[in-house]
Design an enzyme around this catalytic site. Structure first.
Site, PDB file in Angstrom:
ATOM      1  N   HIS A  40       0.847  -1.188   0.000  1.00 20.69           N
ATOM      2  CA  HIS A  40       0.000   0.000   0.000  1.00 20.69           C
ATOM      3  C   HIS A  40       0.887   1.245   0.000  1.00 20.69           C
ATOM      4  O   HIS A  40       2.076   1.170   0.305  1.00 20.69           O
ATOM      5  CB  HIS A  40      -0.813   0.101   1.295  1.00 20.69           C
ATOM      6  CG  HIS A  40      -1.711  -1.047   1.584  1.00 20.69           C
ATOM      7  ND1 HIS A  40      -3.052  -0.996   1.341  1.00 20.69           N
ATOM      8  CD2 HIS A  40      -1.468  -2.260   2.154  1.00 20.69           C
ATOM      9  CE1 HIS A  40      -3.621  -2.133   1.747  1.00 20.69           C
ATOM     10  NE2 HIS A  40      -2.685  -2.915   2.247  1.00 20.69           N
TER      11      HIS A  40
ATOM     12  N   GLU B 144       2.349  -0.543   4.549  1.00 17.54           N
ATOM     13  CA  GLU B 144       2.052   0.822   4.102  1.00 17.54           C
ATOM     14  C   GLU B 144       3.375   1.555   3.880  1.00 17.54           C
ATOM     15  O   GLU B 144       4.279   1.481   4.711  1.00 17.54           O
ATOM     16  CB  GLU B 144       1.254   1.580   5.174  1.00 17.54           C
ATOM     17  CG  GLU B 144      -0.201   1.180   5.273  1.00 17.54           C
ATOM     18  CD  GLU B 144      -1.089   1.837   4.209  1.00 17.54           C
ATOM     19  OE1 GLU B 144      -0.578   2.603   3.382  1.00 17.54           O
ATOM     20  OE2 GLU B 144      -2.300   1.544   4.245  1.00 17.54           O
TER      21      GLU B 144
ATOM     22  N   HIS C  71      -2.494  -3.016  -3.451  1.00 14.67           N
ATOM     23  CA  HIS C  71      -3.876  -2.841  -3.010  1.00 14.67           C
ATOM     24  C   HIS C  71      -4.800  -2.646  -4.211  1.00 14.67           C
ATOM     25  O   HIS C  71      -5.915  -3.150  -4.248  1.00 14.67           O
ATOM     26  CB  HIS C  71      -3.961  -1.642  -2.048  1.00 14.67           C
ATOM     27  CG  HIS C  71      -5.165  -1.665  -1.168  1.00 14.67           C
ATOM     28  ND1 HIS C  71      -5.494  -0.615  -0.343  1.00 14.67           N
ATOM     29  CD2 HIS C  71      -6.137  -2.602  -0.989  1.00 14.67           C
ATOM     30  CE1 HIS C  71      -6.617  -0.930   0.307  1.00 14.67           C
ATOM     31  NE2 HIS C  71      -7.017  -2.113  -0.066  1.00 14.67           N
TER      32      HIS C  71
ATOM     33  N   ASP D 155      -3.591   2.709  -4.774  1.00 14.42           N
ATOM     34  CA  ASP D 155      -2.231   2.496  -4.239  1.00 14.42           C
ATOM     35  C   ASP D 155      -1.722   1.071  -4.485  1.00 14.42           C
ATOM     36  O   ASP D 155      -2.536   0.167  -4.616  1.00 14.42           O
ATOM     37  CB  ASP D 155      -2.206   2.826  -2.732  1.00 14.42           C
ATOM     38  CG  ASP D 155      -3.129   1.943  -1.904  1.00 14.42           C
ATOM     39  OD1 ASP D 155      -4.319   1.810  -2.255  1.00 14.42           O
ATOM     40  OD2 ASP D 155      -2.669   1.370  -0.912  1.00 14.42           O
TER      41      ASP D 155
HETATM   42 ZN   LIG Z   1      -4.063   0.617   0.491  1.00 10.48          ZN
END
Ligand SMILES: [Zn+2]
Length: 240
Positions: free
Chosen positions: A22, A84, A124, A134
């Site tokens: 992500h 992330e 993602h 993303d």
């Molecule tokens: Zn994401």
């Protein structure tokens, strides 16, 4: 590695077999604030300086994927590790060298630890193509594939793939093709990942978040370059 455990986790119902990448337009501290705000979580955050912060244990399921689909499976939080990565434009401009260095070192460790198959290392946007942009066109998939992270393709393989139907080819790879809209959105997610130069940069991030793909644009299924890349990637997936 820093640790900052978040409470928004649950015990896994399945072993880890998937890695989901992500990005968020926040630094590490900002991302943790957002996670508290929305009661979501990832397992790791990679900040601009490449530093990793662990926010959930691998053996717990974090809440990062949302409504998602890959290779016939849903509820992908149960089987995935979510990472992330900070990027100010939601992955439309370059990730930092420090971040890339970290990913090249850290992701192969996770892949080896959980024996994660290359076909299950995804963005993602690949698993939620109608909802998420993303990690974006700047995510260095080609470079990472050279370090054992994720699938890339040899365009010469396109000629070896007899299948020409776009939805069937997307389905071979793992994309959601259950409706016409999901096929179109998956075409765009595919372009983001494998033909990033073909995807227009949207400088208005708020607009991008609300317009993840050109809804209803049937031309997303067309183009020789697109079809050849799709065939070449599908060929790779069939032969792994
Ligand atoms: Zn994401």
């Amino acid at each position: 590695m820093k640790k900052h455990p978040l409470p928004y986790v649950s015990r896994r119902k399945m072993p880890v077999y998937m890695l989901v990448l992500h990005c968020s337009a926040q630094d590490t501290i900002g991302m943790i604030e957002v996670m508290h705000q929305y009661k979501v979580s990832s397992h790791y955050i990679v900040g601009y300086n490449g530093e990793i912060t662990q926010t959930a244990d691998d053996y717990d399921s974090a809440h990062h994927a949302g409504k998602s689909f890959w290779r016939g499976h849903e509820d992908l939080n149960q089987c995935s590790i979510g990472i992330e990565i900070s990027n100010p434009t939601l992955g439309q401009t370059e990730y930092t060298k420090e971040q890339i260095d970290t990913l090249i070192k850290f992701l192969p460790e996770l892949i080896a630890k959980y024996d994660i198959k290359q076909r299950n290392i995804i963005g993602h946007s690949d698993i939620a193509p109608t909802r998420k942009p993303d990690p974006g066109i700047a995510f260095p998939w080609k470079l990472l594939s050279e370090h054992g992270v994720g699938v890339w393709y040899d365009i010469n393989d396109a000629g070896k793939m007899a299948e020409k139907d776009v939805a069937k080819l997307l389905n071979i790879i793992g994309y959601d093709t259950r409706t016409e809209e999901s096929v179109l959105a998956s075409c765009y997610a595919f372009r983001r990942r494998f033909l990033p130069d073909e995807v227009k940069i949207d400088n208005d991030i708020a607009h991008l978040v609300n317009n993840v793909y050109p809804v209803g644009d049937k031309s997303l299924k067309e183009g020789k370059k697109f079809l050849n890349a799709l065939k070449a990637v599908a060929y790779k997936y069939l032969n792994m």
